[in-house]
Design a protein around this motif. Structure first.
Motif, PDB file in Angstrom:
ATOM      1  N   ALA A   1       1.458  -1.384 -12.273  1.00 56.98           N
ATOM      2  CA  ALA A   1       2.633  -1.984 -11.640  1.00 56.98           C
ATOM      3  C   ALA A   1       2.212  -2.965 -10.554  1.00 56.98           C
ATOM      4  O   ALA A   1       2.769  -4.059 -10.431  1.00 56.98           O
ATOM      5  CB  ALA A   1       3.529  -0.900 -11.050  1.00 56.98           C
ATOM      6  N   PHE A   2       1.211  -2.590  -9.769  1.00 60.94           N
ATOM      7  CA  PHE A   2       0.710  -3.485  -8.724  1.00 60.94           C
ATOM      8  C   PHE A   2       0.110  -4.749  -9.332  1.00 60.94           C
ATOM      9  O   PHE A   2       0.379  -5.863  -8.861  1.00 60.94           O
ATOM     10  CB  PHE A   2      -0.330  -2.758  -7.874  1.00 60.94           C
ATOM     11  N   ALA A   3      -0.664  -4.588 -10.385  1.00 59.16           N
ATOM     12  CA  ALA A   3      -1.254  -5.752 -11.055  1.00 59.16           C
ATOM     13  C   ALA A   3      -0.164  -6.644 -11.640  1.00 59.16           C
ATOM     14  O   ALA A   3      -0.242  -7.877 -11.556  1.00 59.16           O
ATOM     15  CB  ALA A   3      -2.209  -5.295 -12.152  1.00 59.16           C
ATOM     16  N   GLY A   4       0.864  -6.036 -12.208  1.00 59.04           N
ATOM     17  CA  GLY A   4       1.977  -6.820 -12.752  1.00 59.04           C
ATOM     18  C   GLY A   4       2.708  -7.596 -11.664  1.00 59.04           C
ATOM     19  O   GLY A   4       3.079  -8.756 -11.870  1.00 59.04           O
ATOM     20  N   MET A   5       2.911  -6.970 -10.516  1.00 59.54           N
ATOM     21  CA  MET A   5       3.582  -7.671  -9.417  1.00 59.54           C
ATOM     22  C   MET A   5       2.735  -8.831  -8.909  1.00 59.54           C
ATOM     23  O   MET A   5       3.261  -9.893  -8.567  1.00 59.54           O
ATOM     24  CB  MET A   5       3.887  -6.698  -8.272  1.00 59.54           C
TER      25      MET A   5
ATOM     26  N   VAL B   1       3.414   5.805  -2.982  1.00 62.99           N
ATOM     27  CA  VAL B   1       4.607   6.528  -3.426  1.00 62.99           C
ATOM     28  C   VAL B   1       4.682   6.535  -4.950  1.00 62.99           C
ATOM     29  O   VAL B   1       4.937   7.573  -5.572  1.00 62.99           O
ATOM     30  CB  VAL B   1       5.878   5.908  -2.807  1.00 62.99           C
ATOM     31  N   LEU B   2       4.449   5.370  -5.559  1.00 59.81           N
ATOM     32  CA  LEU B   2       4.518   5.287  -7.016  1.00 59.81           C
ATOM     33  C   LEU B   2       3.441   6.136  -7.685  1.00 59.81           C
ATOM     34  O   LEU B   2       3.691   6.751  -8.718  1.00 59.81           O
ATOM     35  CB  LEU B   2       4.411   3.827  -7.467  1.00 59.81           C
ATOM     36  N   SER B   3       2.267   6.203  -7.087  1.00 57.41           N
ATOM     37  CA  SER B   3       1.203   7.000  -7.700  1.00 57.41           C
ATOM     38  C   SER B   3       1.490   8.493  -7.623  1.00 57.41           C
ATOM     39  O   SER B   3       1.062   9.243  -8.499  1.00 57.41           O
ATOM     40  CB  SER B   3      -0.149   6.689  -7.062  1.00 57.41           C
ATOM     41  N   THR B   4       2.219   8.930  -6.604  1.00 56.38           N
ATOM     42  CA  THR B   4       2.577  10.352  -6.554  1.00 56.38           C
ATOM     43  C   THR B   4       3.676  10.684  -7.550  1.00 56.38           C
ATOM     44  O   THR B   4       3.737  11.800  -8.048  1.00 56.38           O
ATOM     45  CB  THR B   4       3.028  10.775  -5.145  1.00 56.38           C
TER      46      THR B   4
ATOM     47  N   ALA C   1       4.471   8.667 -10.480  1.00 54.03           N
ATOM     48  CA  ALA C   1       4.192   8.304 -11.873  1.00 54.03           C
ATOM     49  C   ALA C   1       2.722   8.337 -12.246  1.00 54.03           C
ATOM     50  O   ALA C   1       2.394   8.158 -13.413  1.00 54.03           O
ATOM     51  CB  ALA C   1       4.739   6.909 -12.149  1.00 54.03           C
ATOM     52  N   GLY C   2       1.833   8.522 -11.300  1.00 44.87           N
ATOM     53  CA  GLY C   2       0.406   8.552 -11.607  1.00 44.87           C
ATOM     54  C   GLY C   2      -0.306   7.297 -11.145  1.00 44.87           C
ATOM     55  O   GLY C   2       0.295   6.235 -10.981  1.00 44.87           O
ATOM     56  N   ALA C   3      -1.604   7.433 -10.951  1.00 43.61           N
ATOM     57  CA  ALA C   3      -2.404   6.340 -10.415  1.00 43.61           C
ATOM     58  C   ALA C   3      -2.498   5.159 -11.379  1.00 43.61           C
ATOM     59  O   ALA C   3      -2.483   3.995 -10.960  1.00 43.61           O
ATOM     60  CB  ALA C   3      -3.798   6.839 -10.056  1.00 43.61           C
ATOM     61  N   THR C   4      -2.593   5.438 -12.671  1.00 45.18           N
ATOM     62  CA  THR C   4      -2.711   4.359 -13.646  1.00 45.18           C
ATOM     63  C   THR C   4      -1.450   3.509 -13.690  1.00 45.18           C
ATOM     64  O   THR C   4      -1.522   2.278 -13.677  1.00 45.18           O
ATOM     65  CB  THR C   4      -3.010   4.930 -15.043  1.00 45.18           C
ATOM     66  N   VAL C   5      -0.313   4.152 -13.698  1.00 43.84           N
ATOM     67  CA  VAL C   5       0.965   3.420 -13.708  1.00 43.84           C
ATOM     68  C   VAL C   5       1.125   2.608 -12.426  1.00 43.84           C
ATOM     69  O   VAL C   5       1.556   1.456 -12.458  1.00 43.84           O
ATOM     70  CB  VAL C   5       2.144   4.405 -13.896  1.00 43.84           C
ATOM     71  N   ALA C   6       0.758   3.203 -11.298  1.00 42.91           N
ATOM     72  CA  ALA C   6       0.869   2.496 -10.025  1.00 42.91           C
ATOM     73  C   ALA C   6      -0.045   1.271 -10.001  1.00 42.91           C
ATOM     74  O   ALA C   6       0.351   0.197  -9.540  1.00 42.91           O
ATOM     75  CB  ALA C   6       0.536   3.429  -8.867  1.00 42.91           C
TER      76      ALA C   6
ATOM     77  N   VAL D   1       0.835  -1.201   0.000  1.00 39.62           N
ATOM     78  CA  VAL D   1       0.000   0.000   0.000  1.00 39.62           C
ATOM     79  C   VAL D   1       0.873   1.255   0.000  1.00 39.62           C
ATOM     80  O   VAL D   1       0.614   2.209  -0.741  1.00 39.62           O
ATOM     81  CB  VAL D   1      -0.949  -0.012   1.218  1.00 39.62           C
ATOM     82  N   ILE D   2       1.911   1.255   0.810  1.00 37.82           N
ATOM     83  CA  ILE D   2       2.831   2.396   0.846  1.00 37.82           C
ATOM     84  C   ILE D   2       3.537   2.543  -0.501  1.00 37.82           C
ATOM     85  O   ILE D   2       3.680   3.651  -1.027  1.00 37.82           O
ATOM     86  CB  ILE D   2       3.838   2.236   1.995  1.00 37.82           C
TER      87      ILE D   2
END
Length: 69
Positions: free
Chosen positions: A48-52, A35-38, A40-45, A30-31
């Motif tokens: 990335a989460f779905a890919g992981m 951090v990633l959404s701030t 690179a943006g919410a879509t990228v985050a 969640v953290i």
């Protein structure tokens, strides 16, 4: 289950370590997404989460297939 399999003299240590691992497993993704959404943006985050999740699922599937025999 953790309490049942832990040795009596080390039970508190084992259960504490279990809870720390559970907390990190819930909190760190969640953290990281925050951090990633701030950065690179919410879509990228989200992607990335779905890919992981896909990668971790495939690794778990591989271990399950390896040890199922």
């Amino acid at each position: 289950m953790v309490n049942a399999i832990a040795p009596a003299d080390r039970r508190a240590e084992v259960v504490s370590a279990f809870f720390i691992c559970c907390f990190c497993g819930n909190a760190l993704p969640v953290i990281g997404i925050g951090v990633l959404s701030t950065v690179a943006g919410a879509t990228v985050a989200s992607l990335a989460f779905a890919g992981m999740i896909v990668v971790f699922s495939l690794v778990a599937l591989g271990f399950g297939a390896k040890y199922a025999r």
